[in-house]
Design a protein around this motif. Structure first.
Motif, short mmCIF file in Angstrom:
data_model
loop_
_atom_site.label_atom_id
_atom_site.label_comp_id
_atom_site.label_asym_id
_atom_site.label_seq_id
_atom_site.Cartn_x
_atom_site.Cartn_y
_atom_site.Cartn_z
N SER A 60 19.49 11.72 45.11
CA SER A 60 18.38 12.68 45.10
C SER A 60 17.37 12.35 44.02
O SER A 60 16.17 12.58 44.18
CB SER A 60 18.91 14.10 44.93
OG SER A 60 19.56 14.25 43.68
N GLU A 61 17.84 11.80 42.90
CA GLU A 61 16.92 11.42 41.82
C GLU A 61 16.08 10.20 42.19
O GLU A 61 15.04 9.96 41.59
CB GLU A 61 17.70 11.14 40.54
CG GLU A 61 18.27 12.39 39.88
CD GLU A 61 19.14 12.07 38.69
OE1 GLU A 61 18.92 12.67 37.62
OE2 GLU A 61 20.05 11.22 38.82
N VAL A 64 14.37 12.08 46.29
CA VAL A 64 13.80 13.43 46.39
C VAL A 64 12.99 13.81 45.16
O VAL A 64 11.82 14.21 45.26
CB VAL A 64 14.91 14.48 46.63
CG1 VAL A 64 14.29 15.88 46.74
CG2 VAL A 64 15.72 14.13 47.88
N ASP A 65 13.59 13.70 43.99
CA ASP A 65 12.92 14.14 42.76
C ASP A 65 13.04 13.08 41.67
O ASP A 65 13.83 13.21 40.73
CB ASP A 65 13.55 15.46 42.28
CG ASP A 65 12.88 15.99 41.02
OD1 ASP A 65 11.68 15.67 40.80
OD2 ASP A 65 13.56 16.70 40.25
N SER A 67 11.79 12.44 38.90
CA SER A 67 11.02 12.89 37.73
C SER A 67 11.13 11.92 36.56
O SER A 67 10.27 11.91 35.68
CB SER A 67 11.48 14.29 37.31
OG SER A 67 12.88 14.30 37.07
N ARG A 97 5.00 5.10 44.68
CA ARG A 97 4.83 6.37 43.95
C ARG A 97 4.38 6.11 42.51
O ARG A 97 3.49 6.79 41.99
CB ARG A 97 6.14 7.15 43.92
CG ARG A 97 6.56 7.77 45.23
CD ARG A 97 7.62 8.82 44.95
NE ARG A 97 8.41 9.14 46.12
CZ ARG A 97 9.22 10.19 46.21
NH1 ARG A 97 9.32 11.01 45.18
NH2 ARG A 97 9.91 10.44 47.30
#
Length: 265
Positions: A60-61, A64-65, A67, A97
């Motif tokens: 997920s890191e 999805v996220d 950050s 990104r």
């Protein structure tokens, strides 16, 4: 700067000198191992050789996220991945990104299974068609679903006399074996009425990049039961063969002469 650093095929020593220099000079070092795994090493061994603490990122890191990308605005960040960084579209998405965030990026390439398989098997690299992944079956509405995508990819390539590299599913706690993949392909083929598919020439490769690599060619049905040992595993379903490819499969992978005779161009 965000550096994508490929770690190669098998263990901590497969990293390039350029990659090692990048890791040692980075301010922060992350790694992800869900797209590919290095079966011949551990995080502790990576940290010991590289001389750096490594933070493992979850799926997920990454997807999805992410950050943690903010770190690369002010610092040099290295993301370590198995194989070559840009083979996975996941990493391309991360790179795009980062660029959109105004972060400079750089890729440190490494060996990967797609480039290693031709050398391991003797199959010519320019004769590979599109690859596919053999996924584990899943349950949908109480029904067991087996993906037909890898079978379809193989059949499309065979029409063009092209080879097919099949990646085998990697899930948390589960690594697909050649035996499982062969059985799933045959199950789909038989469901399509293609009973002869089980007799197709196939090549199984286990632990590419290691000293105890296993390479075995034979009928797909034979690969269901052959003992390839520990992962990671991949498969190739060849198309028609140049005579040098046939010779290579016989010598390097133990392909039966009688099976090869029907495949030579």
């Amino acid at each position: 700067m965000l550096f994508f650093v490929g770690l190669g095929l098998y263990d901590e020593r497969d990293i390039s000198v350029k990659g090692l220099d990048t890791v040692r000079s980075a301010d922060v070092v992350y790694a992800e191992f869900y797209t590919s795994k290095l079966m011949g090493t551990s995080i502790e061994r990576l940290e010991r050789l590289y001389g750096r603490e490594i933070e493992i990122l979850s799926r997920s890191e990454i997807e999805v996220d992410p950050s943690w990308l903010d770190d690369a605005r002010e610092k040099n960040v290295a993301l370590l991945v198995g194989g070559d960084p840009m083979i996975s579209t996941t990493h391309l998405d991360l790179r795009l990104r980062a660029i959109e965030m105004g972060i400079d990026t750089r890729v440190i390439h490494a060996s990967n299974i797609a480039s290693a398989v031709p050398g391991i098997t003797g199959l010519q690299n320019y004769r590979f068609g599109r690859s596919a992944t053999v996924p584990f079956p899943h349950i949908a509405r109480g029904k067991r679903i087996v993906s037909s995508t890898p079978y379809d990819a193989v059949k499309d390539n065979l029409i063009r006399d092209l080879h097919t590299l099949l990646y085998l599913d990697i899930q948390e706690g589960r690594l697909m074996s050649i035996n499982e993949a062969a059985a799933l392909l045959i199950e789909v083929a038989e469901g399509r009425g293609d009973s002869g598919f089980a007799s197709s020439l196939a090549v199984g490769i286990a632990r590419a990049g290691s000293e105890d690599i296993c390479v075995r060619a034979g009928m797909l049905s034979d690969l269901r039961t052959y003992s390839f040992g520990p992962p990671l595993h991949v498969m190739v379903i060849p198309g028609r063969l140049h005579f040098m490819e046939a010779k290579a499969l016989r010598i390097l992978a133990g392909a039966p002469e009688e099976l090869l005779s029907g495949y030579v161009l």
